[in-house]
Design a protein around this motif. Structure first.
Motif, short mmCIF file in Angstrom:
data_model
loop_
_atom_site.label_atom_id
_atom_site.label_comp_id
_atom_site.label_asym_id
_atom_site.label_seq_id
_atom_site.Cartn_x
_atom_site.Cartn_y
_atom_site.Cartn_z
N GLN A 1 0.83 -1.21 0.00
CA GLN A 1 0.00 0.00 0.00
C GLN A 1 0.86 1.26 0.00
OE1 GLN A 1 -0.69 2.55 2.45
NE2 GLN A 1 -2.24 3.45 1.07
N ALA A 2 2.00 1.21 0.64
CA ALA A 2 2.89 2.38 0.70
C ALA A 2 3.42 2.77 -0.67
CB ALA A 2 4.06 2.11 1.65
N GLY A 3 3.40 1.84 -1.61
CA GLY A 3 3.87 2.12 -2.95
C GLY A 3 2.80 2.63 -3.88
N GLU A 4 1.56 2.69 -3.40
CA GLU A 4 0.46 3.13 -4.25
C GLU A 4 0.28 4.65 -4.16
OE1 GLU A 4 -2.84 0.90 -2.80
OE2 GLU A 4 -2.12 -1.01 -3.64
N PRO A 5 -0.32 5.26 -5.18
CA PRO A 5 -0.54 6.72 -5.15
C PRO A 5 -1.39 7.12 -3.95
CG PRO A 5 -0.94 5.83 -7.35
CD PRO A 5 -0.79 4.66 -6.45
N ARG A 6 -1.07 8.28 -3.38
CA ARG A 6 -1.78 8.76 -2.21
C ARG A 6 -2.57 10.02 -2.55
NH1 ARG A 6 1.25 11.01 1.25
NH2 ARG A 6 3.16 11.07 0.03
N GLU A 7 -3.71 10.17 -1.87
CA GLU A 7 -4.45 11.42 -1.99
C GLU A 7 -3.69 12.53 -1.27
OE1 GLU A 7 -8.52 11.19 -0.85
OE2 GLU A 7 -8.82 9.22 -1.76
N ALA A 8 -3.98 13.75 -1.67
CA ALA A 8 -3.28 14.90 -1.09
C ALA A 8 -3.37 14.91 0.43
CB ALA A 8 -3.87 16.19 -1.64
N LYS A 9 -2.22 15.07 1.06
CA LYS A 9 -2.07 15.19 2.51
C LYS A 9 -2.33 13.90 3.28
CE LYS A 9 -3.05 20.13 2.71
NZ LYS A 9 -3.85 21.21 3.35
N ARG A 10 -2.69 12.82 2.60
CA ARG A 10 -2.85 11.54 3.31
C ARG A 10 -1.52 10.81 3.34
NH1 ARG A 10 -8.62 8.44 2.23
NH2 ARG A 10 -9.88 9.90 3.45
N ILE A 11 -1.26 10.14 4.45
CA ILE A 11 -0.03 9.38 4.60
C ILE A 11 -0.27 7.93 4.20
CG2 ILE A 11 0.85 10.84 6.46
CD1 ILE A 11 -0.14 8.63 8.43
N ALA A 12 0.80 7.22 3.91
CA ALA A 12 0.70 5.78 3.72
C ALA A 12 0.22 5.17 5.04
CB ALA A 12 2.05 5.20 3.33
N TRP A 13 -0.58 4.12 4.95
CA TRP A 13 -1.18 3.54 6.13
C TRP A 13 -0.17 3.09 7.17
CZ3 TRP A 13 -5.05 -0.04 3.09
CH2 TRP A 13 -5.97 0.76 2.41
N VAL A 14 0.99 2.65 6.71
CA VAL A 14 1.99 2.11 7.63
C VAL A 14 2.48 3.16 8.63
CG1 VAL A 14 4.01 2.62 6.18
CG2 VAL A 14 4.06 0.66 7.72
N PHE A 15 2.32 4.47 8.30
CA PHE A 15 2.81 5.53 9.17
C PHE A 15 1.77 6.01 10.17
CE2 PHE A 15 5.49 6.30 5.29
CZ PHE A 15 6.67 5.81 5.85
N GLU B 1 4.87 14.33 8.73
CA GLU B 1 4.66 14.53 7.31
C GLU B 1 5.40 13.47 6.50
OE1 GLU B 1 4.33 18.82 5.72
OE2 GLU B 1 5.82 18.93 7.33
N GLN B 2 4.77 13.04 5.42
CA GLN B 2 5.41 12.17 4.44
C GLN B 2 5.53 12.97 3.15
OE1 GLN B 2 3.19 8.66 3.42
NE2 GLN B 2 4.77 7.87 2.05
N ILE B 3 6.76 13.23 2.72
CA ILE B 3 7.01 14.04 1.53
C ILE B 3 7.61 13.15 0.46
CG2 ILE B 3 8.18 16.07 0.58
CD1 ILE B 3 7.98 15.87 4.29
N ASP B 4 6.91 13.01 -0.64
CA ASP B 4 7.39 12.17 -1.73
C ASP B 4 8.57 12.82 -2.44
OD1 ASP B 4 5.45 10.24 -1.28
OD2 ASP B 4 4.00 11.23 -2.59
#
Length: 268
Positions: free
Chosen positions: A215-229, A244-247
């Motif tokens: 899931q962490a490798g999938e595209p994220r909606e704006a301001k949402r973090i990967a679930w693992v975080f 914050e998670q910054i790509d």
């Protein structure tokens, strides 16, 4: 004070022979628990909007349809009943499951920050980085600063940040933890060159669940973090801070940023 150190590398064991300490297993279990709660929260939030819309449109249809047509009226009633059943499921299963963990209890105490960094970095080096032949560089601007907060929770958040970045790094890569304190807060930023293939490579050891890594490798909606975080976010916000998670971009590597007030208090 500025210090810099890197982890040593050794022979990489086969994944089947990868040993996990009790402490590491506990941190992995906590990561999974917080991720579960985060996913349940997203499900509850994201389903309510469409369900409310369906319910509202059912009333609109009811006014438009022939009141003397039993099939039409039965269909509208079925739509409304179906929505009510889904909302009840959310309340009795999803929301009830999260009830006990919705608020995060903190054990406040004052402690020096630098030992926390050294301890956590060494845990990640021993637990995964050396097996993956990934180096961890510590760039610390800390001196004798202390923080009033839950040390164990903050260790878990920093451990997860470092562990994930090691998971997302290829052999020979370097993960950098830069940390400093200003007048009001402690800042910890982990910078890494994200490699999605490394997250799912079955030939190397992994600590985080396959589902979380995928899931962490999938595209994220704006301001949402990967679930693992989810753990990092919950711990930061419980202390009145932020995560914050910054790509990665064309000019900058990927980053994870944690900010915790030095005199942390539970947000009102």
């Amino acid at each position: 004070m500025t210090t810099s150190s890197t982890g040593t590398t050794g022979a990489q064991p086969a994944p089947s022979g990868f040993a996990v300490s009790e402490r590491t297993a506990h941190l992995c279990a906590e990561t999974a628990l917080f991720m579960r709660d985060h996913v349940l929260s997203l499900v509850s939030h994201d389903l309510r909007g469409p369900l409310n819309a369906i319910h509202s449109w059912a009333y609109v249809l009811e006014r438009k349809l022939d009141a003397n047509d039993p099939n039409a009226q039965r269909a509208v009633t079925g739509i409304r009943n179906g929505v009510d059943q889904q909302v009840k499921l959310l309340e009795t299963i999803v929301d009830a499951t999260r009830a006990e963990t919705r608020s995060l209890a903190l054990a406040y105490a004052s402690f020096p920050l630098h030992p926390l960094l050294d301890e956590t970095v060494e845990d990640v080096r021993t637990g995964l980085a050396r097996s993956r032949q990934v180096e961890i560089a510590l760039d610390s601007q800390l001196g004798t600063e202390q923080l009033n907060g839950d040390r164990a929770r903050l260790v878990a958040a920093l451990w997860l940040m470092l562990t994930f970045t090691v998971e997302a790094s290829t052999e020979g890569a370097t993960v950098t933890l830069a940390t400093r304190a200003d007048a009001t807060a402690w800042h910890a930023t982990v910078t890494y060159d994200s490699n999605l293939a490394a997250l799912s490579d079955p030939a190397v050891p992994h600590l985080l669940e396959a589902f979380a890594r995928k899931q962490a490798g999938e595209p994220r909606e704006a301001k949402r973090i990967a679930w693992v975080f989810a753990l990092c976010k919950r711990v930061a916000e419980a202390h009145g801070g932020s995560f914050e998670q910054i790509d990665a971009s064309e000019s900058e590597a990927a980053r994870l940023a944690l900010r915790i007030p030095l005199s942390a208090t539970v947000p009102k």
